[in-house]
Design a protein around this motif. Sequence first.
Motif, mmCIF file in Angstrom:
data_model
loop_
_atom_site.group_PDB
_atom_site.id
_atom_site.type_symbol
_atom_site.label_atom_id
_atom_site.label_comp_id
_atom_site.label_asym_id
_atom_site.label_seq_id
_atom_site.Cartn_x
_atom_site.Cartn_y
_atom_site.Cartn_z
ATOM 1 N N THR A 65 0.830 -1.207 0.000
ATOM 2 C CA THR A 65 0.000 0.000 0.000
ATOM 3 C C THR A 65 0.866 1.258 0.000
ATOM 4 O O THR A 65 0.591 2.212 -0.739
ATOM 5 N N ALA A 68 2.372 1.768 -3.419
ATOM 6 C CA ALA A 68 1.352 2.239 -4.365
ATOM 7 C C ALA A 68 1.054 3.715 -4.138
ATOM 8 O O ALA A 68 0.940 4.488 -5.097
ATOM 9 N N ASP A 69 0.943 4.100 -2.891
ATOM 10 C CA ASP A 69 0.621 5.495 -2.566
ATOM 11 C C ASP A 69 1.745 6.458 -2.947
ATOM 12 O O ASP A 69 1.500 7.624 -3.221
ATOM 13 N N ARG A 79 0.134 1.706 -10.055
ATOM 14 C CA ARG A 79 -0.489 1.904 -8.745
ATOM 15 C C ARG A 79 -1.618 0.908 -8.516
ATOM 16 O O ARG A 79 -1.749 0.336 -7.439
ATOM 17 N N LYS A 80 -2.428 0.703 -9.552
ATOM 18 C CA LYS A 80 -3.563 -0.222 -9.439
ATOM 19 C C LYS A 80 -3.078 -1.639 -9.142
ATOM 20 O O LYS A 80 -3.668 -2.339 -8.309
ATOM 21 N N HIS A 83 -2.053 -1.734 -5.462
ATOM 22 C CA HIS A 83 -3.232 -1.679 -4.597
ATOM 23 C C HIS A 83 -4.027 -2.979 -4.677
ATOM 24 O O HIS A 83 -4.490 -3.497 -3.655
ATOM 25 N N ASP A 84 -4.187 -3.520 -5.884
ATOM 26 C CA ASP A 84 -4.917 -4.776 -6.042
ATOM 27 C C ASP A 84 -4.214 -5.921 -5.320
ATOM 28 O O ASP A 84 -4.860 -6.773 -4.709
ATOM 29 N N HIS A 119 -8.365 4.504 3.819
ATOM 30 C CA HIS A 119 -8.944 3.590 2.823
ATOM 31 C C HIS A 119 -10.270 3.014 3.292
ATOM 32 O O HIS A 119 -10.739 2.037 2.755
#
Length: 120
Positions: A65, A68-69, A79-80, A83-84, A119
Motif C-alpha cells: 500500500t 502504491a501510494d 499503482r492499481k 493496490h490490487d 482507505h
Amino acid sequence: MKTYANDPFLKDSINKILGLATLTLYGVNVQPAVDGVIDNVFHYLNKAAPRDPDAFLLAFKNALTALADRADDSMTSYRKTLHDAALLIRMTRIPPHMKSVDSTKIVSMFQKFQLKTGHA
C-alpha cells in the motif's frame, strides 16, 4: 510489524510484485502472476509458520500500500497493480490453526489500519 521488515521472503515477494507492476506500464496483463505471488506468500506462511502470521501479512500489505501510494499519479496501472495486490491480502486466508489472535481482533486491526490510511 517491524519484525518482518527485513524478512528476505517478504522483500523478494514485494520485488516480484513491483516488477510485475512495471510490466503493466507496457500493457502487459500481470494479474495471474500477481495472484501467484500472493499464493506463494500464503504457502510460505503454511510452511515456515512464522511466530506471528498476522503481523507478517500486515507488514506485507502495508508495504504494498505504501509503495502504491508513493507512485506517481500518472502511473495508474502500476499503482492499481500494487493496490490490487494489497487487497488480495486477507486475514481470512490464513488457516485457523495459524491465527495468533481471534478473528474479531483481526477485523479490529484492519479497521484501524484502514482508518489510519484513509482507505475506509
